[in-house]
Scaffold this motif. Structure first.
Motif, mmCIF file in Angstrom:
data_model
loop_
_atom_site.group_PDB
_atom_site.id
_atom_site.type_symbol
_atom_site.label_atom_id
_atom_site.label_comp_id
_atom_site.label_asym_id
_atom_site.label_seq_id
_atom_site.Cartn_x
_atom_site.Cartn_y
_atom_site.Cartn_z
ATOM 1 N N THR A 1 -15.201 -6.076 59.575
ATOM 2 C CA THR A 1 -15.809 -4.743 59.636
ATOM 3 C C THR A 1 -14.731 -3.690 59.891
ATOM 4 N N VAL A 2 -14.895 -2.519 59.284
ATOM 5 C CA VAL A 2 -14.012 -1.395 59.633
ATOM 6 C C VAL A 2 -14.877 -0.169 59.931
ATOM 7 N N TYR A 3 -14.710 0.380 61.127
ATOM 8 C CA TYR A 3 -15.352 1.644 61.470
ATOM 9 C C TYR A 3 -14.398 2.766 61.062
ATOM 10 N N VAL A 4 -14.882 3.652 60.216
ATOM 11 C CA VAL A 4 -14.041 4.740 59.698
ATOM 12 C C VAL A 4 -14.572 6.070 60.219
ATOM 13 N N THR A 5 -13.771 6.780 60.978
ATOM 14 C CA THR A 5 -14.216 8.095 61.458
ATOM 15 C C THR A 5 -14.124 9.115 60.313
ATOM 16 N N GLU A 6 -15.039 10.057 60.279
ATOM 17 C CA GLU A 6 -15.021 11.006 59.155
ATOM 18 C C GLU A 6 -13.797 11.928 59.199
ATOM 19 N N THR A 7 -13.306 12.202 60.420
ATOM 20 C CA THR A 7 -12.089 12.998 60.625
ATOM 21 C C THR A 7 -12.249 14.473 60.253
ATOM 22 N N ARG A 8 -12.906 15.160 61.155
ATOM 23 C CA ARG A 8 -13.026 16.614 61.064
ATOM 24 C C ARG A 8 -11.654 17.243 61.244
ATOM 25 N N PRO A 9 -11.348 18.401 60.710
ATOM 26 C CA PRO A 9 -12.285 19.194 59.919
ATOM 27 C C PRO A 9 -12.226 18.918 58.412
ATOM 28 N N LEU A 10 -11.242 18.175 57.920
ATOM 29 C CA LEU A 10 -11.104 18.057 56.457
ATOM 30 C C LEU A 10 -11.631 16.737 55.889
ATOM 31 N N TYR A 11 -12.174 15.893 56.759
ATOM 32 C CA TYR A 11 -12.903 14.691 56.306
ATOM 33 C C TYR A 11 -12.064 13.697 55.493
ATOM 34 N N GLN A 12 -10.815 13.495 55.909
ATOM 35 C CA GLN A 12 -10.004 12.525 55.165
ATOM 36 C C GLN A 12 -10.542 11.097 55.309
ATOM 37 N N GLY A 13 -11.402 10.877 56.318
ATOM 38 C CA GLY A 13 -12.015 9.547 56.488
ATOM 39 C C GLY A 13 -12.810 9.131 55.259
ATOM 40 N N ARG A 14 -13.285 10.127 54.517
ATOM 41 C CA ARG A 14 -14.046 9.796 53.290
ATOM 42 C C ARG A 14 -13.154 9.073 52.281
ATOM 43 N N ILE A 15 -11.878 9.457 52.253
ATOM 44 C CA ILE A 15 -10.940 8.803 51.315
ATOM 45 C C ILE A 15 -10.750 7.349 51.757
ATOM 46 N N THR A 16 -10.605 7.160 53.057
ATOM 47 C CA THR A 16 -10.420 5.790 53.588
ATOM 48 C C THR A 16 -11.628 4.924 53.245
ATOM 49 N N ALA A 17 -12.816 5.466 53.498
ATOM 50 C CA ALA A 17 -14.042 4.692 53.234
ATOM 51 C C ALA A 17 -14.079 4.277 51.762
ATOM 52 N N LYS A 18 -13.751 5.211 50.889
ATOM 53 C CA LYS A 18 -13.792 4.925 49.453
ATOM 54 C C LYS A 18 -12.758 3.862 49.078
ATOM 55 N N GLU A 19 -11.563 3.991 49.635
ATOM 56 C CA GLU A 19 -10.505 3.031 49.274
ATOM 57 C C GLU A 19 -10.804 1.623 49.804
ATOM 58 N N LEU A 20 -11.607 1.553 50.870
ATOM 59 C CA LEU A 20 -11.915 0.224 51.436
ATOM 60 C C LEU A 20 -13.198 -0.372 50.863
ATOM 61 N N LYS A 21 -13.836 0.408 49.999
ATOM 62 C CA LYS A 21 -15.151 0.028 49.478
ATOM 63 C C LYS A 21 -15.209 -1.409 48.951
ATOM 64 N N ASP A 22 -14.229 -1.776 48.145
ATOM 65 C CA ASP A 22 -14.265 -3.119 47.555
ATOM 66 C C ASP A 22 -13.293 -4.076 48.233
ATOM 67 N N SER A 23 -12.960 -3.767 49.491
ATOM 68 C CA SER A 23 -11.927 -4.565 50.168
ATOM 69 C C SER A 23 -12.440 -5.931 50.623
ATOM 70 N N GLY A 24 -13.751 -6.021 50.767
ATOM 71 C CA GLY A 24 -14.314 -7.269 51.308
ATOM 72 C C GLY A 24 -14.795 -7.075 52.739
ATOM 73 N N ALA A 25 -14.318 -6.026 53.416
ATOM 74 C CA ALA A 25 -14.813 -5.733 54.771
ATOM 75 C C ALA A 25 -16.030 -4.820 54.658
ATOM 76 N N SER A 26 -16.884 -4.909 55.653
ATOM 77 C CA SER A 26 -18.035 -4.018 55.665
ATOM 78 C C SER A 26 -17.591 -2.681 56.269
ATOM 79 N N VAL A 27 -17.761 -1.603 55.505
ATOM 80 C CA VAL A 27 -17.274 -0.298 55.957
ATOM 81 C C VAL A 27 -18.409 0.465 56.628
ATOM 82 N N LYS A 28 -18.159 0.924 57.857
ATOM 83 C CA LYS A 28 -19.153 1.720 58.588
ATOM 84 C C LYS A 28 -18.546 3.092 58.821
ATOM 85 N N PHE A 29 -19.169 4.096 58.256
ATOM 86 C CA PHE A 29 -18.656 5.463 58.324
ATOM 87 C C PHE A 29 -19.314 6.179 59.498
#
Ligand code: RI2
Length: 320
Positions: free
Chosen positions: A155-183
């Motif tokens: 599992t990976v917990y990904v913080t959204e990262t205010r104010p510019l929300y770079q966490g969204r990029i991380t979540a997307k890049e980990l999408k098919d990694s095999g880990a369950s992504v929790k945003f």
């Protein structure tokens, strides 16, 4: 010298964060230098003038974002090799060729470093574990992807990262990694830290005493991680070492515009002063390991100077 179009455009993209992430900024800066090399060549009458033109262009790139040191270290690499060759009598043509070769060499180093960091980090990721991460770091993502592919990370917990929300990029890049992504929201980091085994982040700068300068919020997450006895792992290429910074306090922290924090009419919230620091400093005592491409620092408080030496970091054109 007229600043080449390519340099002005890349500087603008970095400043506005259309190009972001310490390593990506360094790569984009180098590519701009390579693409501008012919223009600078055409405008310079001698090898010396070519180097002066290169330095003028570098200055524009260096004036974009003050905190991350990957770009200054990359430009130093370029500058040092031109300077060395100029003093050995290289011609203008040779210098242009050397510039292009040095760019290719550094970019190759960036790609290879990320792969090596992932390899070296694997023994530090517990089996069947959960990680928590902050912002988007290409180095941290490469570690998490490899750990997920190897079945270590569940599992990976990904913080959204205010104010510019770079966490969204991380979540997307980990999408098919095999880990369950929790945003999660940044404020939920404490809530999910207890379910995490390891915090994994990147670096914008590493001071000589092991202090980590990274995306705002890293310090509070690392403090929390230590409070809950979780491991803190930093994935950082050696070119993130700020050789001129004895401690993190020596690294200038970039403050960005208030509109990134609050877009609407400030009167609606009483017109307060809006503060937007982009980075904070995490002391080395909160960090368990800094994984570089040439080795792991388990005691960053005392190991960074030797690591910088081993990496061959030369006096750099860091802006501070
Ligand atoms: P890589 C980013 O800064 C984040 O703080 C991230 O941890 C760091 O750069 C390193 O990124 P920003 O440019 O070099 O989003 O590991 O402000 O990709």
């Amino acid at each position: 010298m007229v600043i080449p179009e390519e340099i002005a455009k890349t500087a603008d993209d970095i400043r506005s964060m259309r190009i972001r992430g310490a390593s990506m900024i360094a790569v984009a800066g180098l590519e701009a230098m390579r693409n501008a090399a012919d223009d600078i060549y055409g405008e310079s009458k001698s090898p010396r003038a070519f180097l002066d033109g290169v330095r003028e262009a570098e200055k524009v790139l260096l004036g974009t974002r003050p905190t991350a040191v990957a770009l200054p270290n990359a430009l130093s690499f370029l500058d040092n090799s031109l300077d060395r060759n100029l003093s050995e009598g290289a011609s203008k043509e040779e210098l242009r060729k050397i510039l292009k070769e040095s760019v290719a060499q550094f970019i190759e180093r960036v790609t290879e470093a990320s792969r090596r960091i992932a390899d070296l980090a694997m023994p530090l990721i517990p089996a069947n574990s959960a990680a928590i991460t902050h912002c988007h770091s290409s180095a941290a993502v490469s570690v998490m992807k490899k750990a997920a592919a190897g079945g270590l990370l569940r599992t990976v917990y990904v913080t959204e990262t205010r104010p510019l929300y770079q966490g969204r990029i991380t979540a997307k890049e980990l999408k098919d990694s095999g880990a369950s992504v929790k945003f999660i929201t940044d404020s939920a980091a404490g809530f999910y830290m207890k379910d995490s085994d390891v915090m994994i982040v990147g670096a914008d700068a590493i001071a000589m005493n092991g202090g980590l300068v990274n995306k705002i919020g890293t310090f509070q997450m690392a403090t929390l991680a230590k409070q809950l006895n979780k491991r803190v792992l930093v994935a950082a290429e050696t070119y993130k070492i700020a050789t001129k910074a004895s401690t993190g306090v020596d690294v200038p922290i970039e403050f960005r515009g208030s509109e990134e924090v609050y877009e609407q009419d400030p009167a609606l919230i009483g017109s307060p002063e809006i503060l937007n620091p982009a980075f904070d400093i995490t002391p080395a005592r909160l960090i368990d390991s800094i994984v570089t491409e040439i080795g792991v620092m388990a005691e960053p408080e005392r190991e960074v100077p030797a690591m910088a030496k081993k990496a061959g970091l030369l006096p750099s054109r860091q802006v501070f």
